[in-house]
Structure formats: C-alpha cells, structure tokens
Design a protein around this motif. Structure first.
Motif, PDB file in Angstrom:
ATOM      1  N   HIS A 162       0.806  -1.220   0.000  1.00 36.41           N
ATOM      2  CA  HIS A 162       0.000   0.000   0.000  1.00 36.41           C
ATOM      3  C   HIS A 162       0.843   1.275   0.000  1.00 36.41           C
ATOM      4  O   HIS A 162       0.317   2.364   0.211  1.00 36.41           O
ATOM      5  CB  HIS A 162      -0.955   0.007   1.198  1.00 36.41           C
ATOM      6  CG  HIS A 162      -2.029  -1.025   1.088  1.00 36.41           C
ATOM      7  ND1 HIS A 162      -1.836  -2.350   1.383  1.00 36.41           N
ATOM      8  CD2 HIS A 162      -3.329  -0.927   0.661  1.00 36.41           C
ATOM      9  CE1 HIS A 162      -2.962  -3.022   1.173  1.00 36.41           C
ATOM     10  NE2 HIS A 162      -3.869  -2.184   0.734  1.00 36.41           N
ATOM     11  N   GLY A 163       2.148   1.133  -0.238  1.00 34.61           N
ATOM     12  CA  GLY A 163       3.022   2.301  -0.303  1.00 34.61           C
ATOM     13  C   GLY A 163       3.050   3.136   0.968  1.00 34.61           C
ATOM     14  O   GLY A 163       3.025   4.369   0.913  1.00 34.61           O
ATOM     15  N   ASP A 177       4.833   3.980   4.855  1.00 32.35           N
ATOM     16  CA  ASP A 177       6.037   3.826   5.685  1.00 32.35           C
ATOM     17  C   ASP A 177       5.698   3.106   6.969  1.00 32.35           C
ATOM     18  O   ASP A 177       4.663   3.376   7.574  1.00 32.35           O
ATOM     19  CB  ASP A 177       6.575   5.216   6.091  1.00 32.35           C
ATOM     20  CG  ASP A 177       7.360   5.822   4.965  1.00 32.35           C
ATOM     21  OD1 ASP A 177       7.942   5.064   4.170  1.00 32.35           O
ATOM     22  OD2 ASP A 177       7.373   7.071   4.876  1.00 32.35           O
ATOM     23  N   ILE A 178       6.592   2.235   7.388  1.00 33.13           N
ATOM     24  CA  ILE A 178       6.379   1.613   8.689  1.00 33.13           C
ATOM     25  C   ILE A 178       7.639   1.676   9.532  1.00 33.13           C
ATOM     26  O   ILE A 178       8.752   1.564   9.016  1.00 33.13           O
ATOM     27  CB  ILE A 178       5.911   0.143   8.553  1.00 33.13           C
ATOM     28  CG1 ILE A 178       5.895  -0.522   9.945  1.00 33.13           C
ATOM     29  CG2 ILE A 178       6.824  -0.651   7.635  1.00 33.13           C
ATOM     30  CD1 ILE A 178       4.835  -1.521  10.106  1.00 33.13           C
ATOM     31  N   SER A 179       7.468   1.940  10.817  1.00 34.41           N
ATOM     32  CA  SER A 179       8.620   1.854  11.719  1.00 34.41           C
ATOM     33  C   SER A 179       8.167   1.325  13.066  1.00 34.41           C
ATOM     34  O   SER A 179       6.986   1.415  13.424  1.00 34.41           O
ATOM     35  CB  SER A 179       9.264   3.231  11.894  1.00 34.41           C
ATOM     36  OG  SER A 179       8.351   4.103  12.515  1.00 34.41           O
ATOM     37  N   PHE A 180       9.116   0.721  13.768  1.00 39.74           N
ATOM     38  CA  PHE A 180       8.851   0.268  15.129  1.00 39.74           C
ATOM     39  C   PHE A 180       9.709   1.113  16.056  1.00 39.74           C
ATOM     40  O   PHE A 180      10.927   1.112  15.946  1.00 39.74           O
ATOM     41  CB  PHE A 180       9.204  -1.218  15.285  1.00 39.74           C
ATOM     42  CG  PHE A 180       8.257  -2.115  14.554  1.00 39.74           C
ATOM     43  CD1 PHE A 180       7.105  -2.572  15.163  1.00 39.74           C
ATOM     44  CD2 PHE A 180       8.496  -2.489  13.232  1.00 39.74           C
ATOM     45  CE1 PHE A 180       6.202  -3.388  14.489  1.00 39.74           C
ATOM     46  CE2 PHE A 180       7.606  -3.299  12.543  1.00 39.74           C
ATOM     47  CZ  PHE A 180       6.459  -3.752  13.177  1.00 39.74           C
ATOM     48  N   ASP A 181       9.062   1.872  16.937  1.00 38.82           N
ATOM     49  CA  ASP A 181       9.813   2.760  17.830  1.00 38.82           C
ATOM     50  C   ASP A 181       9.752   2.257  19.269  1.00 38.82           C
ATOM     51  O   ASP A 181       8.682   1.933  19.775  1.00 38.82           O
ATOM     52  CB  ASP A 181       9.225   4.183  17.787  1.00 38.82           C
ATOM     53  CG  ASP A 181       9.491   4.851  16.460  1.00 38.82           C
ATOM     54  OD1 ASP A 181       9.991   4.152  15.550  1.00 38.82           O
ATOM     55  OD2 ASP A 181       9.186   6.049  16.322  1.00 38.82           O
ATOM     56  N   ILE A 238       2.626   3.730  11.337  1.00 38.92           N
ATOM     57  CA  ILE A 238       2.433   3.641   9.901  1.00 38.92           C
ATOM     58  C   ILE A 238       2.167   5.043   9.385  1.00 38.92           C
ATOM     59  O   ILE A 238       1.251   5.713   9.862  1.00 38.92           O
ATOM     60  CB  ILE A 238       1.292   2.676   9.569  1.00 38.92           C
ATOM     61  CG1 ILE A 238       1.749   1.283   9.983  1.00 38.92           C
ATOM     62  CG2 ILE A 238       0.945   2.720   8.089  1.00 38.92           C
ATOM     63  CD1 ILE A 238       0.753   0.210   9.793  1.00 38.92           C
ATOM     64  N   ASP A 239       3.023   5.473   8.478  1.00 38.09           N
ATOM     65  CA  ASP A 239       3.016   6.874   8.039  1.00 38.09           C
ATOM     66  C   ASP A 239       2.971   7.806   9.251  1.00 38.09           C
ATOM     67  O   ASP A 239       2.224   8.791   9.273  1.00 38.09           O
ATOM     68  CB  ASP A 239       1.836   7.140   7.097  1.00 38.09           C
ATOM     69  CG  ASP A 239       2.114   6.636   5.682  1.00 38.09           C
ATOM     70  OD1 ASP A 239       3.270   6.243   5.411  1.00 38.09           O
ATOM     71  OD2 ASP A 239       1.180   6.615   4.862  1.00 38.09           O
ATOM     72  N   GLY A 240       3.735   7.464  10.255  1.00 37.73           N
ATOM     73  CA  GLY A 240       3.870   8.329  11.424  1.00 37.73           C
ATOM     74  C   GLY A 240       2.760   8.212  12.454  1.00 37.73           C
ATOM     75  O   GLY A 240       2.852   8.784  13.536  1.00 37.73           O
TER      76      GLY A 240
END
Lengths: 218, 218
Positions: A162-163, A165-169, A188-190
């Motif tokens: 789905h284009g 961004d993903i991050s694990f903080d 996901i997308d911030g």
C-alpha cells in the motif's frame, strides 16, 4: 448442502439474515444472525479445541491456541463459507456495507449456522457435522499449521503493497524487579497503529504488529 | 466434592497438577494441566454462551459477550475455585511462583477440571454439571450483570489513584459511504496507551480505554 435435514427451519433462515435487513422484534432487538453468531462461535471453538487436543497429543497449549485461532480466523471462515456457497444464501443490504465489511458477512454467517445446528440438533450432532462434513473436507489443518502467522512480516508486506512507511519505535523501557519491560509502537506513516509491552524488544514488536494488524483489519 | 463419581481418575489428577511440579513425559511435553485448561476453557465458554443465550432472549450479542467475559474472568474463576476448595488440591511448587501468579492457579485448575470432566463424561454431562452444580449454586449472574465493566471509568480511576494525567484525543475522522469512522487515542501522561476506531466517538473512546487497560494490565 449441509448433508442433513434441518429440523427447525426458522433457525437456519435466521442464521443467514444480516442485521442490515433485520427487523425490530422488540425494543432494540433485531431478528438478525448476531446472537446465533455469538453462540456458534463458542460451540465452534469448543469443537475445534477438542479436535486439536486429540490430533496433537504431544503439543502444548500455546501451539493448540495458535492453531485454533488460525482455523477460526475470520479470513479462514470467510473462505470456508464461500466454498460452501453461503454467498448465495445471505440476506443483506449491500448499500449499508462497504466491500471490506461485506467480506466478513460470510464467516459471521458460518458461525451463526453452527449456532443454529447446535440449537436444532445438540452438541454431539454439531460436533460430528463439523468434524465429518466441514473440517475433514474443507480445512487443511496441516497446511494451516505451517502458515505464516508472523504479524510483523504480514504488516510490513501490507505496508509495502500500500506504499506506506512503517517503523517500530521503542518508546518505553521500565526496570522491573528482575527484568526490563519494553514498550514498542508500530507507526504507519507516522501514526501509532499498535503498541506492545513485553519483556523483550522482539516480543514487544511482535505484539505491536499484531495490534496494528487488528486495527487495520489485515 | 463434585457431586458425581469420576471415571478416569488420572484425568482429574492431571487437572490439579501445575506445570511447576510437572515432569517431562516426552521431549518438551510436560504432564501439567495446561492442555486440559485449553480444552476446558473452550467447553466452559460454550456452556456459558448457551446459558446466557437462553436466559436473555432479548439481549444482543454485545451484552452476551460482555456478561460471559465477566463470568469466565480469571478473577471470578479464582473465587469460584477457592469456594470449591481447590486450594487444598492443587499440586504446585510455591518457590517457582510469586503471589500474583499463585492467584491464577485456581482459575486455571477450574478450567482444567472442566476439560477433564468433558473427556471423561462428554459434553451433555459437563453442561449439566456446570449448570446445576456450579452456576446455579455459585455464580450470581444477575449481580455480575450490574458489575462495573466500564473501561473508561476504570482507566480514569486508575490514573487518579496513580497521579497520572489522562486524555482522550480524536486523531482521525474518516468519511465512510454512509457513516463516519472515528479514531481516538487514550493518552496517559502524554503517552499513547490505546487506540480505538469506531463509528461513534463514544465507542472509539471506550475501545481506546479498553486497549489501554489491557496494555496497563489493569
């Protein structure tokens, strides 16, 4: 279709009636399949628990729990209900639902049907019906056993598709008596989509990913 | 104690054996009550679902689900098992457990016992046993029905007790075809502890509060 002759037909009709076309039968009460779904979900859970308990005598309860949740997952029950031709039987109002919600109609109706069979024929009959007519023919337990149920990779794949961004903080880090407790958020997308708290960073990430999958309906 | 004569005694002994005193019977497999607990939890859920389904013919599945979760909550099952005298029967190694973990031994053993009765005597017997011997005498369904299970007020009270700030922030607002979907986050001291997505702001807050309670182990 079910391989037996129903007794109380009205129960089976009710099992296929989505709330979008139900009528009020008393103040606040609709004659939809939701109550039957509640009952059927429980009976199905019990039958599948016994099947797995006996099929895997040397596996622990963690294994059994995980495998059961794969078998009764909305996704799996939807597929099952479609194979059984339930899409032609369910009464619903398509204007009330978007396509993602329409998807779960099938699995919901399957559970409601189990509830109807239980009320009509009792537990032992329902168990035989599920084991011999449904599980043996339509559920490949051993394939499900191998299936990826890693929420982290599932979530990452979904984001790529789905284009997004993903991050694990890592947002928290508490010292317990003898262990550290880690808090991780899946963004996901911030936007925070899930959070997990666990005694290892890896497990906190897994939990955060699982919550995010749940929130996103993946 | 149970009001009937057990058939296969070894099942009942197993139901009271905590993993802290279990032995390996095969690589990685212990003869503890955990597998029976998995099975009993499912059977108990099914029996309670039917009891509530029939007792409350005009309540919806949300009501039934909530009431069932109160009845089978660890807290309630612990109390029940203590009343039944299970604390004298469970085999465990107290050095392996801290006091909070000891508490759930009781409820776990109750579920394991239900699993044992089911394997020994079948579903209909287990249902009668639970309904007539346990639920009618020891479970006050109508009082549980009134019990506070409002996660929002529970969370707010917890924050007041621990001197923490709490707020519910509306962070998303999607237009669906015919409805709006609201996303609410529960923040404690500014940290996101839970998120909920629902068709009303109020329900999104409830869901966010429930997730936060879960994350905080309240």
């Amino acid at each position: 279709m079910l391989g037996f002759v129903p007794g109380n037909l009205s129960l089976y009709k009710l099992a296929f009636r989505h709330k979008s076309v139900a009528q009020n039968i008393k103040k606040g009460v609709k004659n939809s399949n939701e109550r039957l779904e509640f009952l059927g979900d429980a009976v199905l859970g019990s039958v599948v628990a016994e099947v797995l308990f006996k099929l895997y005598p040397y596996e622990d309860e963690g294994f059994l729990t995980e495998l059961r949740s794969k078998i009764v997952s909305r996704n799996n029950l939807n597929q099952l209900a479609r194979k059984l031709g339930f899409d032609k039987l369910i009464e619903y109002d398509s204007r009330m639902l978007n396509s993602s919600r329409q998807g779960s109609l099938l699995g919901d109706a399957f559970e409601a049907l189990v509830g109807a069979v239980y009320l009509d024929k009792g537990y032992d009959f329902t168990r035989s019906f599920l084991v011999n007519h449904i599980i043996k023919s339509h559920v490949d337990i051993h394939t499900l056993e191998q299936t990826e149920s890693n929420f982290k990779s599932k979530l990452i794949e979904w984001c790529q598709r789905h284009g997004k961004d993903i991050s694990f903080d890592l947002v928290g880090n508490e010292e317990g008596e003898s262990m550290k407790l880690f808090t991780v958020q899946a963004l996901i997308d911030g936007e925070v989509m899930g959070q997990g708290k666990e005694f290892s960073k890896k497990n906190a990430e897994k939990l955060a990913a699982e919550k995010a999958c749940e929130n996103l309906g993946i």
